[in-house]
Design a protein around this motif. Structure first.
Motif, mmCIF file in Angstrom:
data_model
loop_
_atom_site.group_PDB
_atom_site.id
_atom_site.type_symbol
_atom_site.label_atom_id
_atom_site.label_comp_id
_atom_site.label_asym_id
_atom_site.label_seq_id
_atom_site.Cartn_x
_atom_site.Cartn_y
_atom_site.Cartn_z
ATOM 1 N N LYS A 46 0.833 -1.201 0.000
ATOM 2 C CA LYS A 46 0.000 0.000 0.000
ATOM 3 C C LYS A 46 0.872 1.256 0.000
ATOM 4 O O LYS A 46 0.647 2.177 -0.800
ATOM 5 C CB LYS A 46 -0.924 0.001 1.218
ATOM 6 C CG LYS A 46 -1.806 1.224 1.297
ATOM 7 C CD LYS A 46 -2.693 1.193 2.528
ATOM 8 C CE LYS A 46 -3.561 2.434 2.553
ATOM 9 N NZ LYS A 46 -3.692 3.005 3.856
ATOM 10 N N HIS A 49 2.624 1.720 -3.345
ATOM 11 C CA HIS A 49 1.705 2.209 -4.375
ATOM 12 C C HIS A 49 1.410 3.697 -4.178
ATOM 13 O O HIS A 49 1.403 4.465 -5.145
ATOM 14 C CB HIS A 49 0.400 1.405 -4.350
ATOM 15 C CG HIS A 49 -0.585 1.857 -5.373
ATOM 16 N ND1 HIS A 49 -0.419 1.612 -6.714
ATOM 17 C CD2 HIS A 49 -1.729 2.562 -5.250
ATOM 18 C CE1 HIS A 49 -1.418 2.143 -7.373
ATOM 19 N NE2 HIS A 49 -2.231 2.725 -6.515
ATOM 20 N N GLU A 50 1.201 4.113 -2.939
ATOM 21 C CA GLU A 50 0.934 5.523 -2.667
ATOM 22 C C GLU A 50 2.133 6.391 -3.031
ATOM 23 O O GLU A 50 1.983 7.492 -3.581
ATOM 24 C CB GLU A 50 0.549 5.714 -1.204
ATOM 25 C CG GLU A 50 -0.829 5.152 -0.895
ATOM 26 C CD GLU A 50 -1.152 5.108 0.583
ATOM 27 O OE1 GLU A 50 -0.260 5.387 1.423
ATOM 28 O OE2 GLU A 50 -2.313 4.783 0.901
ATOM 29 N N CYS A 51 3.328 5.908 -2.760
ATOM 30 C CA CYS A 51 4.544 6.627 -3.149
ATOM 31 C C CYS A 51 4.620 6.745 -4.670
ATOM 32 O O CYS A 51 4.907 7.819 -5.204
ATOM 33 C CB CYS A 51 5.761 5.891 -2.600
ATOM 34 S SG CYS A 51 7.317 6.659 -3.033
ATOM 35 N N TYR A 52 4.355 5.665 -5.351
ATOM 36 C CA TYR A 52 4.340 5.653 -6.819
ATOM 37 C C TYR A 52 3.339 6.664 -7.352
ATOM 38 O O TYR A 52 3.629 7.426 -8.280
ATOM 39 C CB TYR A 52 4.007 4.242 -7.293
ATOM 40 C CG TYR A 52 3.617 4.142 -8.738
ATOM 41 C CD1 TYR A 52 4.579 4.160 -9.736
ATOM 42 C CD2 TYR A 52 2.287 4.016 -9.111
ATOM 43 C CE1 TYR A 52 4.230 4.056 -11.071
ATOM 44 C CE2 TYR A 52 1.927 3.915 -10.442
ATOM 45 C CZ TYR A 52 2.896 3.940 -11.411
ATOM 46 O OH TYR A 52 2.540 3.840 -12.721
ATOM 47 N N GLN A 53 2.144 6.707 -6.748
ATOM 48 C CA GLN A 53 1.120 7.638 -7.199
ATOM 49 C C GLN A 53 1.566 9.082 -7.011
ATOM 50 O O GLN A 53 1.318 9.920 -7.878
ATOM 51 C CB GLN A 53 -0.200 7.393 -6.450
ATOM 52 C CG GLN A 53 -0.879 6.106 -6.839
ATOM 53 C CD GLN A 53 -1.248 6.071 -8.304
ATOM 54 O OE1 GLN A 53 -1.813 7.016 -8.825
ATOM 55 N NE2 GLN A 53 -0.926 4.985 -8.971
ATOM 56 N N ARG A 54 2.228 9.387 -5.910
ATOM 57 C CA ARG A 54 2.720 10.751 -5.686
ATOM 58 C C ARG A 54 3.754 11.131 -6.736
ATOM 59 O O ARG A 54 3.849 12.283 -7.141
ATOM 60 C CB ARG A 54 3.301 10.889 -4.290
ATOM 61 C CG ARG A 54 2.253 11.012 -3.211
ATOM 62 C CD ARG A 54 2.846 11.454 -1.892
ATOM 63 N NE ARG A 54 3.823 10.542 -1.358
ATOM 64 C CZ ARG A 54 3.543 9.472 -0.606
ATOM 65 N NH1 ARG A 54 2.299 9.175 -0.328
ATOM 66 N NH2 ARG A 54 4.503 8.703 -0.153
ATOM 67 N N THR A 56 3.838 10.041 -9.844
ATOM 68 C CA THR A 56 3.269 10.127 -11.190
ATOM 69 C C THR A 56 2.224 11.216 -11.328
ATOM 70 O O THR A 56 1.822 11.537 -12.434
ATOM 71 C CB THR A 56 2.646 8.788 -11.621
ATOM 72 O OG1 THR A 56 1.626 8.425 -10.691
ATOM 73 C CG2 THR A 56 3.675 7.702 -11.717
ATOM 74 N N ILE A 57 1.775 11.780 -10.214
ATOM 75 C CA ILE A 57 0.769 12.836 -10.276
ATOM 76 C C ILE A 57 1.425 14.126 -9.825
ATOM 77 O O ILE A 57 1.830 14.263 -8.684
ATOM 78 C CB ILE A 57 -0.443 12.516 -9.369
ATOM 79 C CG1 ILE A 57 -1.102 11.224 -9.826
ATOM 80 C CG2 ILE A 57 -1.435 13.676 -9.379
ATOM 81 C CD1 ILE A 57 -2.178 10.720 -8.880
ATOM 82 N N SER A 64 5.076 15.970 -13.680
ATOM 83 C CA SER A 64 4.744 14.556 -13.540
ATOM 84 C C SER A 64 5.719 13.711 -14.326
ATOM 85 O O SER A 64 6.266 14.149 -15.326
ATOM 86 C CB SER A 64 3.328 14.282 -14.042
ATOM 87 O OG SER A 64 2.397 14.967 -13.266
ATOM 88 N N SER A 67 3.920 7.413 -16.445
ATOM 89 C CA SER A 67 3.764 6.177 -15.686
ATOM 90 C C SER A 67 4.584 5.027 -16.253
ATOM 91 O O SER A 67 4.980 4.136 -15.524
ATOM 92 C CB SER A 67 2.293 5.782 -15.592
ATOM 93 O OG SER A 67 1.778 5.552 -16.878
ATOM 94 N N ASP A 72 5.051 0.149 -11.230
ATOM 95 C CA ASP A 72 4.338 -0.017 -9.967
ATOM 96 C C ASP A 72 4.504 -1.424 -9.409
ATOM 97 O O ASP A 72 4.377 -1.649 -8.226
ATOM 98 C CB ASP A 72 2.859 0.302 -10.181
ATOM 99 C CG ASP A 72 2.149 0.519 -8.879
ATOM 100 O OD1 ASP A 72 0.974 0.140 -8.812
ATOM 101 O OD2 ASP A 72 2.739 1.032 -7.930
#
Length: 74
Positions: A46, A49-54, A56-57, A64, A67, A72
C-alpha cells in the motif's frame, strides 16, 4: 487480446536493465524506509503504491513523470 510470454522463467522479467534499475541505491534506500515503516507485507504494498502515485501525479504535466517510467510492480 492474447498475450504470449516469451519466457516461462519469471526471473527473465525481473532482471535489471537500463530502463528498469530497481537496484539503484536511491530505490534500495526508499524500499528499506518503506519496509521499516510497514506493519506487514500488505501495508508495504500500500505504501509503495501511494509513493508511486505521488511520483506520477504532479501539479502540471511537466512536473509529472510518465507512468511507463515508473513500474508499480505487483
Amino acid at each position: 487480446m492474447n498475450l504470449i510470454c516469451e519466457s516461462q522463467d519469471v526471473s527473465d522479467y525481473l532482471a535489471v536493465t537500463a530502463e528498469v534499475d530497481h537496484d539503484h541505491p536511491m530505490i534500495a534506500e526508499l524500499t528499506s524506509k518503506l519496509a521499516a515503516s510497514s506493519q506487514d507485507q500488505a501495508d508495504f504494498v500500500k505504501q509503495s503504491h501511494e509513493c508511486y502515485q505521488r511520483l506520477t501525479i504532479g501539479d502540471t504535466p511537466d512536473k509529472s513523470k510518465p507512468s511507463f517510467m515508473l513500474n508499480d510492480g505487483f
